[in-house]
Motif scaffolding. Sequence first.
Motif, short mmCIF file in Angstrom:
data_model
loop_
_atom_site.label_atom_id
_atom_site.label_comp_id
_atom_site.label_asym_id
_atom_site.label_seq_id
_atom_site.Cartn_x
_atom_site.Cartn_y
_atom_site.Cartn_z
N PHE A 65 0.86 -1.17 0.00
CA PHE A 65 0.00 0.00 0.00
C PHE A 65 0.90 1.22 0.00
O PHE A 65 1.74 1.39 0.87
CB PHE A 65 -0.93 0.02 1.22
CG PHE A 65 -2.06 -0.95 1.11
CD1 PHE A 65 -3.06 -0.76 0.18
CD2 PHE A 65 -2.13 -2.05 1.94
CE1 PHE A 65 -4.11 -1.66 0.07
CE2 PHE A 65 -3.16 -2.95 1.84
CZ PHE A 65 -4.16 -2.75 0.90
N SER A 66 0.70 2.07 -1.02
CA SER A 66 1.60 3.20 -1.20
C SER A 66 0.89 4.50 -1.53
O SER A 66 1.47 5.57 -1.39
CB SER A 66 2.59 2.88 -2.32
OG SER A 66 1.88 2.58 -3.51
N ASP A 67 -0.35 4.44 -1.99
CA ASP A 67 -1.07 5.63 -2.43
C ASP A 67 -2.50 5.59 -1.93
O ASP A 67 -3.02 4.54 -1.59
CB ASP A 67 -1.10 5.70 -3.96
CG ASP A 67 0.30 5.81 -4.55
OD1 ASP A 67 0.89 6.89 -4.42
OD2 ASP A 67 0.79 4.82 -5.12
N PHE A 68 -3.13 6.78 -1.92
CA PHE A 68 -4.54 6.85 -1.53
C PHE A 68 -5.26 7.84 -2.41
O PHE A 68 -4.65 8.66 -3.10
CB PHE A 68 -4.68 7.25 -0.05
CG PHE A 68 -4.27 8.67 0.26
CD1 PHE A 68 -5.22 9.68 0.31
CD2 PHE A 68 -2.95 9.00 0.50
CE1 PHE A 68 -4.85 10.99 0.60
CE2 PHE A 68 -2.57 10.30 0.78
CZ PHE A 68 -3.53 11.29 0.84
N TYR A 69 -6.57 7.73 -2.41
CA TYR A 69 -7.44 8.66 -3.12
C TYR A 69 -8.07 9.57 -2.08
O TYR A 69 -8.61 9.08 -1.09
CB TYR A 69 -8.51 7.91 -3.92
CG TYR A 69 -7.93 7.11 -5.05
CD1 TYR A 69 -7.67 7.72 -6.27
CD2 TYR A 69 -7.59 5.77 -4.90
CE1 TYR A 69 -7.10 7.00 -7.32
CE2 TYR A 69 -7.02 5.05 -5.93
CZ TYR A 69 -6.79 5.67 -7.13
OH TYR A 69 -6.22 4.97 -8.17
N PHE A 70 -7.99 10.89 -2.29
CA PHE A 70 -8.53 11.84 -1.32
C PHE A 70 -9.98 11.50 -1.04
O PHE A 70 -10.77 11.30 -1.96
CB PHE A 70 -8.42 13.27 -1.83
CG PHE A 70 -7.04 13.83 -1.69
CD1 PHE A 70 -6.59 14.30 -0.47
CD2 PHE A 70 -6.17 13.86 -2.77
CE1 PHE A 70 -5.30 14.80 -0.33
CE2 PHE A 70 -4.89 14.35 -2.65
CZ PHE A 70 -4.45 14.83 -1.42
#
Length: 151
Positions: A65-70
Amino acid sequence: MADGSEEREPVYATHALVETLCALAADAEPRALSVALATSAPSALDASDGTGTPLAEVPVDAAVFSDFYFPDAGRALDAVFGVDLATPSGQTKGRFLAHPMGDPDPALGDDLAARLLVAVPPWDVADVRAYDRRGRRRLVLVAAETPEEEM
């Protein structure tokens, strides 16, 4: 193992991501927070000098897990169409959930995903737990970050 329990694969997340998510949870308090998460292959990440397991020790086939969506992106579209149009379909492999009341376990009302990261106050990285559909897993924080993208 002799007692019948099986060793389950850990859930990997970059330390930088989990730190950022904890900051978002602190800002959202006292509201709960649900954030879509995306993974990267270890080969797509840059090693960092930060805290955590060195990137070189993460299995090459692991999803990190490295990124997210606002969480607020596309909220107006959601209100009109009742569908999350801001998050690409099939791109998220998990969710981050903030439980401001302090219960670290997934709740029935949570937006469930194949993998969950659940945080509770005081929103420290050490207090984040990982779950899959079979129960709690070991969270391994990786000393890595996503490369900066050029526009």
